[in-house]
Design an enzyme around this catalytic site. Structure first.
Site, mmCIF file in Angstrom:
data_model
loop_
_atom_site.group_PDB
_atom_site.id
_atom_site.type_symbol
_atom_site.label_atom_id
_atom_site.label_comp_id
_atom_site.label_asym_id
_atom_site.label_seq_id
_atom_site.Cartn_x
_atom_site.Cartn_y
_atom_site.Cartn_z
ATOM 1 N N CYS A 1 0.843 -1.196 0.000
ATOM 2 C CA CYS A 1 0.000 0.000 0.000
ATOM 3 C C CYS A 1 0.877 1.244 0.000
ATOM 4 O O CYS A 1 1.801 1.363 0.804
ATOM 5 C CB CYS A 1 -0.914 -0.016 1.224
ATOM 6 S SG CYS A 1 -1.856 1.526 1.458
ATOM 7 N N CYS B 1 0.421 3.258 3.698
ATOM 8 C CA CYS B 1 0.939 2.747 4.977
ATOM 9 C C CYS B 1 2.178 1.884 4.815
ATOM 10 O O CYS B 1 2.775 1.455 5.816
ATOM 11 C CB CYS B 1 -0.154 1.962 5.706
ATOM 12 S SG CYS B 1 -0.644 0.428 4.857
ATOM 13 N N HIS C 1 -3.846 -3.811 0.588
ATOM 14 C CA HIS C 1 -5.132 -4.158 1.173
ATOM 15 C C HIS C 1 -6.190 -3.212 0.629
ATOM 16 O O HIS C 1 -5.897 -2.100 0.199
ATOM 17 C CB HIS C 1 -5.062 -4.045 2.707
ATOM 18 C CG HIS C 1 -4.667 -2.668 3.165
ATOM 19 N ND1 HIS C 1 -5.577 -1.649 3.359
ATOM 20 C CD2 HIS C 1 -3.444 -2.128 3.427
ATOM 21 C CE1 HIS C 1 -4.937 -0.557 3.743
ATOM 22 N NE2 HIS C 1 -3.634 -0.828 3.785
ATOM 23 N N CYS D 1 -6.342 2.223 5.826
ATOM 24 C CA CYS D 1 -5.150 1.665 6.468
ATOM 25 C C CYS D 1 -5.367 1.602 7.974
ATOM 26 O O CYS D 1 -6.050 2.438 8.567
ATOM 27 C CB CYS D 1 -3.932 2.526 6.158
ATOM 28 S SG CYS D 1 -3.560 2.687 4.399
ATOM 29 N N CYS E 1 65.257 35.795 12.759
ATOM 30 C CA CYS E 1 65.827 34.982 11.684
ATOM 31 C C CYS E 1 66.787 33.966 12.302
ATOM 32 O O CYS E 1 67.642 34.331 13.115
ATOM 33 C CB CYS E 1 66.565 35.877 10.688
ATOM 34 S SG CYS E 1 67.566 34.975 9.475
ATOM 35 N N CYS F 1 52.064 32.283 3.471
ATOM 36 C CA CYS F 1 52.553 30.936 3.745
ATOM 37 C C CYS F 1 53.647 30.968 4.803
ATOM 38 O O CYS F 1 54.022 32.015 5.313
ATOM 39 C CB CYS F 1 53.072 30.298 2.463
ATOM 40 S SG CYS F 1 54.547 31.075 1.772
ATOM 41 N N CYS G 1 64.465 36.410 5.152
ATOM 42 C CA CYS G 1 65.004 37.523 5.938
ATOM 43 C C CYS G 1 65.377 38.676 5.014
ATOM 44 O O CYS G 1 66.046 38.480 3.994
ATOM 45 C CB CYS G 1 66.221 37.057 6.731
ATOM 46 S SG CYS G 1 67.016 38.378 7.689
ATOM 47 N N CYS H 1 58.724 25.915 11.960
ATOM 48 C CA CYS H 1 59.798 25.088 12.509
ATOM 49 C C CYS H 1 61.014 25.894 12.947
ATOM 50 O O CYS H 1 61.774 25.456 13.809
ATOM 51 C CB CYS H 1 60.251 24.053 11.476
ATOM 52 S SG CYS H 1 58.958 22.927 10.942
#
Length: 376
Positions: free
Chosen positions: A278, A281, A286, A290, A332, A345, A350, A361
Site C-alpha cells: 500500500c 501505509c 489491502h 489503512c 631569523c 605561507c 630575511c 619550525c
C-alpha cells in the site's frame, strides 16, 4: 636552476661543507647541471642535504582520506605543472590558503621542463603513511587540522591533537571522535541537509548558519559501512523529492516511481523483490482504510548530539588565534634579525641576510616544510 635546487644547494653548503666537503661540492654541482634533479630524485636531496630530515621538526597540518588505508591519514602537499604534469614548476609565490590549493588557476610559475610552456600550478595531496605511485592521489580534507592552538572540543571539551574546524564565523572546533558521533547521530535521524551544489551535508554542530561542510569526503570518518549508508540515504532522499519511494520489504529497498493516483504499488522484479504494498501505509496491499499504528515515543531526536553554550564559546578556533597574532615577529635563525609575518605561507625570507626559513619550525626552508605545512 629551480628554486628547490637552490634551497638544497644552500642547505648543503651550510650544513655539510665542513663534514662532507667533497659530497657537498659534487651534489651542489648536480643540482646546477640538472635543475629538476631535486624534484625527480628527492632521496638524493634528503640524503646528501640531510638537514630536511635532521632538523625539520615534522609538524604535519594536512590530512587526507586515503583509499588504500581506508582511513583519514596525514597528507603531503605536492605541486606540479598542469600542462606536462612534471614536478618542475618554479612558483611565483607559495600558497597561503586552501583556495590557492583547491581552486585551479590561482598560482602560476615557470616550468623548467624542456619544451614545456606551462605556467599554471596544480596542487595535489599524497598519503604520508606509505609510499605512493604517481597516480595515487588522496582527497584533501581541508577542515581537519592539527590542534596547534589547543582549542577544546565543543562536544566533549577535551583538547585533542587533531580536530575538525567548521566553516562557521566562529570556526568551532570538534574532535574527530565527537565528529564521528555527530555524523552517526544525524545519519540515524536522517537529518542531513541538502544543498544543490554540495549534496547532502551537515552544518556546524553548534547550529551556526551558513556552515555546511563542502567536501563530503569528511564523512568518510563514518567508516566504509556507514559511509555506504550515507550514500544510500542521499539516493533515497533524492528519489523521494522526485515523488518516488523505496520498497519497504526487508532486504530490498529498490527505488520505485509508481504512477500517481494508485494506492497499489508493486516492486519491479527487474530491480527488486516483487512485493505488492500500500502506498499510504507501506504494508502489504489491502482494500479499505489503512490500520492506524501509534509510533512508540522516541523523545527529542535532537538530543542525540547537543553542544552546550559554554563549550561553544570556548571551542572557537579564531578566538584562540587572537592570542597567537601577538606573536607576529620571530628572529631569523641565521642572523637573529626580527622578521614579521602577516598572513601568507610559512616560507619566510630575511630582509637582511636573505635566508629562507620556515616560520613554524624555525629551520631552513625544505621539502618537508612544503609538504607538511606550506600554509596554515
Amino acid at each position: 636552476m629551480c628554486a628547490l635546487c637552490i634551497q638544497v644547494c644552500v642547505l648543503c653548503m651550510q650544513v655539510y661543507s665542513t663534514l662532507y666537503p667533497d659530497v657537498c661540492t659534487l651534489y651542489a654541482g648536480v643540482c646546477t647541471l640538472y635543475p629538476g634533479v631535486c624534484t625527480l630524485y628527492p632521496c638524493v636531496c634528503t640524503f646528501y642535504a640531510g638537514v630536511c630530515t635532521l632538523y625539520a621538526g615534522t609538524r604535519g597540518t594536512f590530512f587526507v582520506y586515503c583509499k588504500c588505508c581506508s582511513s583519514i591519514q596525514s597528507g603531503k602537499l605536492r605541486v606540479r605543472c598542469r600542462s606536462c604534469r612534471q614536478m618542475t614548476l618554479t612558483l611565483s609565490r607559495g600558497p597561503s590558503c586552501w583556495d590557492d590549493v583547491l581552486l585551479p588557476g590561482r598560482i602560476h610559475g615557470v616550468c623548467q621542463s624542456n619544451g614545456c610552456q606551462g605556467h599554471e600550478a596544480e596542487f595535489y595531496m599524497k598519503c604520508a603513511s606509505h609510499p605512493t605511485s604517481e597516480d595515487d592521489i588522496s582527497v584533501a580534507l581541508d577542515l581537519i587540522l592539527s590542534n596547534t592552538r589547543s582549542v577544546p572540543c565543543i562536544g566533549c571539551t577535551d583538547v585533542t591533537d587533531v580536530v575538525l574546524v567548521f566553516q562557521c564565523l566562529d570556526r568551532h572546533v570538534i574532535c574527530l571522535d565527537c565528529f564521528h558521533r555527530y555524523c552517526q547521530t544525524r545519519l540515524n535521524e536522517r537529518q542531513f541537509v541538502y544543498d544543490p551544489v554540495i549534496g547532502y551535508s551537515l552544518p556546524c554542530a553548534a547550529g551556526c548558519q551558513n556552515s555546511l561542510i563542502k567536501e563530503v569526503h569528511h564523512f568518510r570518518i563514518l567508516g566504509d559501512d556507514q559511509y555506504g549508508r550515507y550514500l544510500q540515504y542521499g539516493a533515497e532522499e533524492c528519489l523521494l523529492t522526485m515523488g518516488g519511494m523505496m520498497c519497504p520489504s526487508p532486504g530490498c529497498g529498490a527505488g520505485l516511481l509508481p504512477p500517481d493516483g494508485s494506492r497499489r504499488v508493486e516492486c519491479d522484479r527487474r530491480l527488486g523483490c516483487g512485493f505488492v504494498f500500500c502506498r499510504d501505509c507501506r504494508e502489504g496491499y489491502h482494500e479499505g482504510p489503512c490500520e492506524v499504528l501509534v509510533a512508540p515515543p522516541t523523545g527529542d531526536a535532537s538530543q542525540g548530539f547537543v553542544v552546550g553554550e559554554e563549550a561553544s564559546q570556548r571551542g572557537r578556533w579564531e578566538q584562540a588565534s587572537l592570542l597567537l597574532i601577538q606573536e607576529s615577529t620571530k628572529p631569523c635563525p641565521r642572523c637573529s634579525v626580527p622578521v614579521e609575518r602577516n598572513g601568507g605561507c610559512m616560507h619566510m625570507q630575511c630582509s637582511l641576510c636573505r635566508a629562507e626559513w620556515c616560520w613554524l619550525c624555525g629551520v631552513p626552508w625544505n621539502r618537508d616544510c612544503m609538504g607538511n605545512h606550506w600554509f596554515g
